[in-house]
Design a protein around this motif. Structure first.
Motif, mmCIF file in Angstrom:
data_model
loop_
_atom_site.group_PDB
_atom_site.id
_atom_site.type_symbol
_atom_site.label_atom_id
_atom_site.label_comp_id
_atom_site.label_asym_id
_atom_site.label_seq_id
_atom_site.Cartn_x
_atom_site.Cartn_y
_atom_site.Cartn_z
ATOM 1 N N GLY A 1 87.452 34.963 75.063
ATOM 2 C CA GLY A 1 88.601 34.225 74.544
ATOM 3 C C GLY A 1 89.587 35.232 73.993
ATOM 4 N N SER A 2 90.755 34.777 73.624
ATOM 5 C CA SER A 2 91.745 35.701 73.057
ATOM 6 C C SER A 2 92.257 35.108 71.759
ATOM 7 C CB SER A 2 92.906 35.878 74.034
ATOM 8 O OG SER A 2 93.530 34.622 74.225
ATOM 9 N N VAL A 3 92.969 35.891 71.010
ATOM 10 C CA VAL A 3 93.489 35.397 69.734
ATOM 11 C C VAL A 3 94.318 34.134 69.958
ATOM 12 C CG1 VAL A 3 94.992 35.915 67.773
ATOM 13 C CG2 VAL A 3 93.457 37.667 68.639
ATOM 14 N N ILE B 1 82.857 40.229 74.549
ATOM 15 C CA ILE B 1 83.614 39.536 73.507
ATOM 16 C C ILE B 1 85.117 39.594 73.785
ATOM 17 C CG2 ILE B 1 83.695 41.579 71.986
ATOM 18 C CD1 ILE B 1 83.272 37.929 70.794
ATOM 19 N N GLU B 2 85.556 40.688 74.405
ATOM 20 C CA GLU B 2 86.994 40.814 74.698
ATOM 21 C C GLU B 2 87.430 39.814 75.762
ATOM 22 O OE1 GLU B 2 84.908 43.471 74.641
ATOM 23 O OE2 GLU B 2 85.800 45.134 73.507
ATOM 24 N N LEU C 1 91.292 31.003 71.648
ATOM 25 C CA LEU C 1 89.928 31.334 71.237
ATOM 26 C C LEU C 1 88.919 30.435 71.947
ATOM 27 C CD1 LEU C 1 90.389 31.725 67.365
ATOM 28 C CD2 LEU C 1 90.038 33.573 69.026
#
Ligand code: FES
Ligand code: FES
Lengths: 783, 188
Positions: B87-89, B83-84, B92
């Motif tokens: 995508g990132s904040v 999950i890390e 996404l």
């Protein structure tokens, strides 16, 4: 935007960390030098411990310490019960964190290993040799009360933990009734199963004497309160943290032996210790829910008027009384038995019974689903008895909207409601009249469809502290909030409620944003840490928004009040002449004289020129104690089809109309309803914990205990009506439990309606295909 | 039986979220424990011990795998996405975005696994019906959401991924909900 932010669909502010894997749950806590604990649990339901040999385990490389009950007996307290219903002759038996000489259920803790890693700790459990003298065990409450049953506790004869009665329904009322329907219902035992297993981590600092405990808790301050007593660590030296919790559903209210053990070991060994249950352990060692046997009588007239209801219930408490357990089958159950109907006479007579099973406690709804289930099943049986449509019986007996505030037969004051509106809305959405017509045609064609209805009312928003005291809860039920406005006008909110999935980081920000006219992005909501929040009672009983949210509203108003004083001084007008409009303080009648919220917050902290008697800073707290509970209500309808050849039930449609007062965020409220419905249907159709006659749990994993999955359900059709609560500043009520309360009887009523042609009156939950098929066969044979 | 903890340590090389790690592990170490306890990637969760909940789902060489049911040594030489890493904040993955947009999570504990499972589902069926999404999520359990918003989230992601590689904004997301009969929000 801000004026309309209350009531609008704001995306959740907590989500970015969860969708990117950055949540911080208890098992994620990783500290230098951390040790891992594993707990040896009794394989027997009832046995005397003859001896324990831990020597081999202790020698295993990597094992730091092995503790037994005898080691701890004089070094830590026992785990207490925090709900003592009055006049119930309750027997509070001590639950040692590790059994000392007797184990009383499968899963009772016997020894704890602390080792350098998880795998070693588990290996060491296999090297502990316990000699048990197995005793007779009993799992079922009726058997446990019978003469000759194995006795669990010396001071609880016949295994009776308490006996509690309420109500005004006398024998004469029933003797004189035109129609009396009698029925026995078994509320099966459920396993809460939040997706995050319980866990605890602890760290002790010998230089300060401070113990920090991270724990999967719905109420960290209650944990601190109780752990402080059990461990002998004073409250100001004990910090309990429960920031991200992966669901609770009641199972994370209780203070368990396990977190006390972890805290003890961390202090004793001077190193951080962590323990996480695995799912199998969850089934054995985390509290279960429901488990009642009920004999019910419902009285009424031939024209469909309900006149009296009473229930005798035997509640299975398990081997010990868990933290809130005695309140569940008594106060939270008995007082709401008459439900949303004008029934002048009602009564509940409840025995809490010890058995050799995992202790029970709150499970989503806690008492109120049991009460609603029996009432709604009885109303359907009554309707069948007098030959009236079950919806018409409900319509006829629902409390009319002009009768509020309404006092039920148990003395509860229902705050507000428009029950008929929710009913009508649901019937309209469902096309109820058409369905009945179609049902006849389908039946003629050999297809068995049915519709089930539930009209419910729920006690939520727990609750007035005075009432909490009167009903024996060993705590208050008010809530605290602090609103800290920073010099820049950004806001940090601290709440004593402890949300764990319900979305209050967003809805609480919406409450403040709508009052201060600032964007929700400018507000941070902090919860779940006793070092940051003075005191609070946590999240359960659908209380977070009505009580915690109201505390927040009051605190925010206090901030505005002080800011107004400062603004008046800045604008050189009297305080009475200042109004707060769209985020600015302005002089009445001269709106060009204004100061923005941020101008005022900055001045509050610079304090160069404050009015006389006003202190610097801008922050306010509120300890809000509600005047009453709030009473959410609604109507749920479900349409099912039963395959008469296989007993398989298909849910065709599910309609939910709920009223939780004013809705802060419709998206989040709807999400609560969805989740609740699935848990309620889980009880109706799939879930059930089964013990054998030696009190061994037969359903100890997800291979044996059916969890609801996505493909079991259609898309639900939901709507809200809004009848504000008159006694809290937001007009809100709770929404966290309504789905679970309403869905179970709705679905069971629908299945039994479908099977009416076979004369089926009862199928015990869960209504598995095998049971449904059997009921059809029995019906066919009887024909 | 001897000492299962065993002094034997086996070297394992895995590429996790694009970064290569070589570590010595016990042969019995589960992949999920490698990720969580050794590499500190705690976004992947553990919900059960019988391979049923899917909270531990990660992508191994692009395919969804329950990392509680695979040994770390079996992942030797593999590429793992957690999950890390999906995508990132700031950027996404469309499935992550869908979960946020459509309220596909409550407590968030099942969410990393469900997102990874959904990403694999969309790889195999880029344009699934609601029923196919529900069937396709057979391997995961969520106790909070009642699944309906997870279905909406996955449908949103499917639309998003279809629309010109996700470059184009999803038009009229409200329209996505049509046909499921939800009455949605508050009424008077
Ligand atoms: S933790 Fe892997 S399936 Fe449950
Ligand atoms: S969001 Fe809580 S289990 Fe899925």
């Amino acid at each position: 935007m801000s004026a309309t932010v209350f009531g609008s669909q704001v995306k959740r502010r907590e989500d970015p960390r969860f969708i990117t894997g950055r949540g911080r749950y208890t098992d994620d806590v990783q500290l230098p030098g951390m040790l891992y604990a594993a707990i040896l649990r009794s394989p027997h339901a009832h046995a005397r411990i003859a001896s324990i040999d831990t020597s081999k385990a202790a020698q295993l490389p990597g094992v730091v310490r092995v503790y037994t009950g005898a080691d701890l007996q004089d070094r830590m307290g026992t785990i207490p019960t925090a709900w003592l219903p009055p006049e119930s002759d309750i027997k509070t038996v001590a639950h040692p964190a590790l059994a000392v000489d007797t184990v009383r259920y499968v899963g009772d803790g016997v020894a704890m290993v602390v080792a350098t890693d998880r795998y070693t700790a588990r290996d060491a459990l296999d090297q502990i040799h316990v000699r048990y003298e197995v005793l007779q065990a009993v799992a079922e409450q009726e058997l446990a009360m019978a003469p000759g049953a194995p006795q669990l506790h010396a001071d609880a004869p016949n295994n009776i933990a308490f006996h509690w009665k309420v109500g005004n329904a006398t024998d004469e009322v029933f003797a004189q009734a035109e129609v009396v329907v009698r029925h026995r219902i078994r509320q099966q035992r459920l396993v809460p199963n939040p997706m995050e297993p319980r866990a605890s981590a602890a760290q002790y600092d010998p230089s300060t004497g401070e113990l920090t405990v991270w724990v999967t808790s719905q109420n960290p301050h209650i944990h601190r309160f109780i752990l402080s007593g059990v461990l002998g660590v004073p409250e100001h030296k004990l910090r309990v943290v429960a920031t991200d919790v992966g669901g609770g559903f009641g199972a994370k209210i209780a203070v368990y032996p396990d977190e006390a053990l972890v805290g003890f070991a961390a202090r004793d060994l001077g190193r951080p210790v962590k323990w996480t249950e695995d799912r199998r352990e969850h089934f054995l060692a985390t509290t279960h829910g429901r488990d009642q046997v009920e004999d019910i009588e419902l009285a009424g007239t031939r024209d469909g008027t309900l006149t009296a209801i009473r229930v005798k219930a035997l509640a299975n408490m398990g081997a010990y009384l868990s933290t809130a357990a005695p309140g569940v089958p008594t106060i939270l159950f008995g007082l709401i038995v008459p439900g949303p109907y004008q029934i002048p006479y009602a009564g509940a007579d409840v025995y809490g019974v010890f058995t050799n099973t995992t202790p029970t406690d709150a499970y989503r709804g806690a008492g109120r689903p049991e009460a609603t289930y029996l009432l709604e099943r009885m109303v359907d049986l009554f309707a069948r008895e007098i030959g009236m449509d079950p919806v018409e019986v409900r319509r006829k007996n629902l409390i009319p909207k002009d009768a509020f505030p309404y006092h039920n037969a148990m003395g509860l004051e229902y705050d507000s409601g428009d029950y008929h509106r929710a009913l009508n809305r649901a019937l309209e959405m469902a096309g109820y009249a058409d369905f009945r017509a179609r049902q006849q045609q389908l039946r003629a064609a050999g297809r068995y469809v049915g519709v089930g209805c539930t009209t419910y009312v729920e006690i939520c928003g727990l609750g007035p502290s005075q009432v909490a005291g009167a009903v024996g809860f060993q705590g208050g039920l008010w809530e605290s909030s602090t609103v800290r406005v920073h010099p820049s006008g950004k806001v940090t909110v601290f709440t004593g409620a402890s949300p764990h999935g319900q979305g209050e980081e967003t809805t609480f920000a919406q409450i403040v944003a709508s009052k201060l006219h600032i964007p929700v992005e400018d507000i941070e909501v902090i919860h779940g840490d006793t070092a940051r929040i003075a005191m609070g009672w946590g999240t359960y009983g659908s209380r977070t928004t009505p009580v915690g949210g109201s505390a927040l509203a009051v605190a925010t108003d206090r901030v505005i009040e002080k800011a107004k004083k400062i603004a008046a001084h800045m604008l050189e007008v009297s305080e009475a002449d200042v109004e707060f409009v769209d985020g600015s303080f302005q002089a009445k009648g001269a709106p060009q004289r204004r100061a923005s919220f941020q101008d005022v917050t900055l001045q509050a902290y610079l304090a160069w020129n404050l009015p006389a008697g006003v202190e610097p800073g801008l922050e306010a707290s509120a300890f809000y104690d509600p005047a009453n509970f709030t009473y959410s209500f609604g109507t749920h309808l479900c349409m099912v089809e039963v395959d008469a050849e296989t007993g398989d039930v298909t849910i065709d449609r599910y309609i939910a109309v709920d009223d939780c007062g004013r809705v802060i965020n419709p998206m989040i409220a709807e999400g609560q309803v969805h989740g609740g419905i699935v848990q309620g249907i889980g009880q109706a159709l799939y879930e059930g914990a089964v013990y054998d006659d030696q009190a061994q749990l037969l359903t100890g994993t997800w291979m044996d205990y059916a969890m609801p999955k996505a493909r079991f359900f259609p898309n639900f059709e939901t709507a809200f009506t809004e009848t504000p609560s008159p006694h809290n500043p937001l007009g809100v009520k709770g929404i966290g439990e309504t789905g679970t309360i309403a869905a179970t009887p709705t679905v069971v009523n629908a299945v039994l309606d479908a099977l009416a042609p076979f004369g089926v009156r009862e199928i015990p939950m869960p209504l598995t295909p095998q049971r449904v098929w059997q009921a059809i066969q029995n019906g066919r044979e009887a024909e | 039986m001897g000492d299962l903890r065993s002094s034997v340590q086996v070297p394992v090389t895995v590429l996790v979220n694009g970064r290569s790690y070589t570590v010595d592990v016990e042969p019995r170490l589960l992949l999920v424990h490698l990720l969580r306890d050794v590499l500190g990637l705690t976004g992947t969760h553990i919900g059960c011990d019988t391979s049923q909940c899917g909270a531990c789902t990660v992508l191994v060489d692009g395919k969804a795998v329950k990392s509680c049911t695979m040994l770390a040594v079996q992942a030797d030489g593999c590429s793992v996405t957690t999950i890390e890493g999906i995508g990132s904040v700031e950027n996404l993955h469309p499935v992550q975005e869908g979960f946020w947009e459509k309220h596909g999570l409550q407590c968030g504990f099942c969410t990393p696994g469900v997102i990874m499972a959904a990403a694999d589902l969309l790889r195999q069926h880029p344009n699934p019906t609601d029923e196919e999404i529900r069937e396709g999520l057979e391997g995961v359990i969520c106790r909070c959401t009642g699944y309906q918003n997870i279905v909406r989230a996955v449908r949103y992601a499917a639309e998003r991924m279809q629309s010109a590689d996700g470059e184009v904004e999803v038009a009229a997301t409200a329209g996505l909900d049509r046909g499921e009969g939800s009455q949605g929000g508050a009424t008077s």
